[in-house]
Design a protein around this motif. Structure first.
Motif, mmCIF file in Angstrom:
data_model
loop_
_atom_site.group_PDB
_atom_site.id
_atom_site.type_symbol
_atom_site.label_atom_id
_atom_site.label_comp_id
_atom_site.label_asym_id
_atom_site.label_seq_id
_atom_site.Cartn_x
_atom_site.Cartn_y
_atom_site.Cartn_z
ATOM 1 N N LEU A 111 0.834 -1.212 0.000
ATOM 2 C CA LEU A 111 0.000 0.000 0.000
ATOM 3 C C LEU A 111 0.862 1.253 0.000
ATOM 4 O O LEU A 111 0.607 2.203 -0.752
ATOM 5 C CB LEU A 111 -0.916 0.031 1.224
ATOM 6 C CG LEU A 111 -2.183 -0.787 1.194
ATOM 7 C CD1 LEU A 111 -2.843 -0.806 2.576
ATOM 8 C CD2 LEU A 111 -3.151 -0.219 0.169
ATOM 9 N N LEU A 112 1.876 1.277 0.837
ATOM 10 C CA LEU A 112 2.749 2.447 0.917
ATOM 11 C C LEU A 112 3.537 2.654 -0.372
ATOM 12 O O LEU A 112 3.739 3.786 -0.809
ATOM 13 C CB LEU A 112 3.709 2.316 2.107
ATOM 14 C CG LEU A 112 3.069 2.405 3.484
ATOM 15 C CD1 LEU A 112 4.090 2.076 4.566
ATOM 16 C CD2 LEU A 112 2.478 3.793 3.726
ATOM 17 N N GLN A 161 2.549 1.998 -3.303
ATOM 18 C CA GLN A 161 1.635 2.478 -4.351
ATOM 19 C C GLN A 161 1.247 3.936 -4.164
ATOM 20 O O GLN A 161 0.657 4.531 -5.055
ATOM 21 C CB GLN A 161 0.363 1.633 -4.367
ATOM 22 C CG GLN A 161 0.591 0.212 -4.818
ATOM 23 C CD GLN A 161 -0.645 -0.656 -4.629
ATOM 24 O OE1 GLN A 161 -1.663 -0.218 -4.118
ATOM 25 N NE2 GLN A 161 -0.544 -1.914 -5.026
ATOM 26 N N GLU A 162 1.589 4.523 -3.030
ATOM 27 C CA GLU A 162 1.129 5.871 -2.700
ATOM 28 C C GLU A 162 1.607 6.968 -3.639
ATOM 29 O O GLU A 162 0.915 7.927 -3.863
ATOM 30 C CB GLU A 162 1.522 6.249 -1.265
ATOM 31 C CG GLU A 162 0.501 5.830 -0.275
ATOM 32 C CD GLU A 162 0.758 6.445 1.092
ATOM 33 O OE1 GLU A 162 1.704 7.215 1.269
ATOM 34 O OE2 GLU A 162 -0.030 6.129 1.992
ATOM 35 N N SER A 193 4.340 9.451 3.931
ATOM 36 C CA SER A 193 3.335 8.442 3.594
ATOM 37 C C SER A 193 2.157 8.468 4.570
ATOM 38 O O SER A 193 2.049 9.343 5.409
ATOM 39 C CB SER A 193 3.954 7.044 3.555
ATOM 40 O OG SER A 193 4.941 6.988 2.562
ATOM 41 N N SER A 194 1.317 7.478 4.444
ATOM 42 C CA SER A 194 0.108 7.368 5.255
ATOM 43 C C SER A 194 0.474 7.022 6.696
ATOM 44 O O SER A 194 0.959 5.933 6.970
ATOM 45 C CB SER A 194 -0.797 6.286 4.668
ATOM 46 O OG SER A 194 -1.848 6.007 5.550
#
Length: 148
Positions: free
Chosen positions: A34-35, A37-38, A81-82
């Motif tokens: 997920l990270l 793909q950010e 990042s998130s």
């Protein structure tokens, strides 16, 4: 101890054993992907105050967990990042390090590295490390005889 609690205790022990062996591999792989793909995570790593690109440790073998903890703490501190996903990763790495849960990783107590990399390189190191553990665990499962 009440005998009705015995199945619960045995199940809890089994769950802990499985968790220790698997090191939260699937969860860490999913969060790391997920990270990755950010977005723009591959700026050049330069350790200067004027540069906004972070330089994170690329761990030497046997020192992965302490470096993963250090790197994710840096990411949290600098809002890279998130934060929710990085927080989950950081917590997983910290628990694995503190409790010696991940038997597949050698537990050095300090982060040792020869190079630093940008966020993408750091996350790729995490992803590859846990993918290797996953492959190793799958091979072990295939070799384990099923007792009925």
């Amino acid at each position: 101890m009440n005998t009705s609690m015995l199945p619960y205790i045995l199940f809890s022990c089994l769950l802990l054993c499985v968790q220790a062996r698997n090191c939260s591999v699937r969860e860490i792989i999913r969060h790391t992907k997920l990270l990755l793909q950010e977005g723009p995570l591959s700026c050049p790593c330069r350790e200067t105050a004027a540069n906004s690109c972070s330089c994170l440790p690329i761990a030497e073998p046997g020192h992965e967990l302490p470096c993963f903890v250090e790197g994710t703490e840096h990411m949290l501190k600098h809002n890279i990042s998130s934060n929710a996903v990085v927080e989950r990763l950081n917590r997983s790495f910290q628990i694995q390090l503190d409790r010696n849960l991940c038997e597949s990783l050698v537990h050095g107590t300090q982060c040792q590295y020869k190079t630093k990399g940008n966020v993408k390189e750091f996350l790729t190191k995490i992803l590859r490390t846990y993918q290797e553990i996953n492959i190793h665990n799958l091979k072990k499962l295939k070799k384990t005889p099923i007792v009925l």
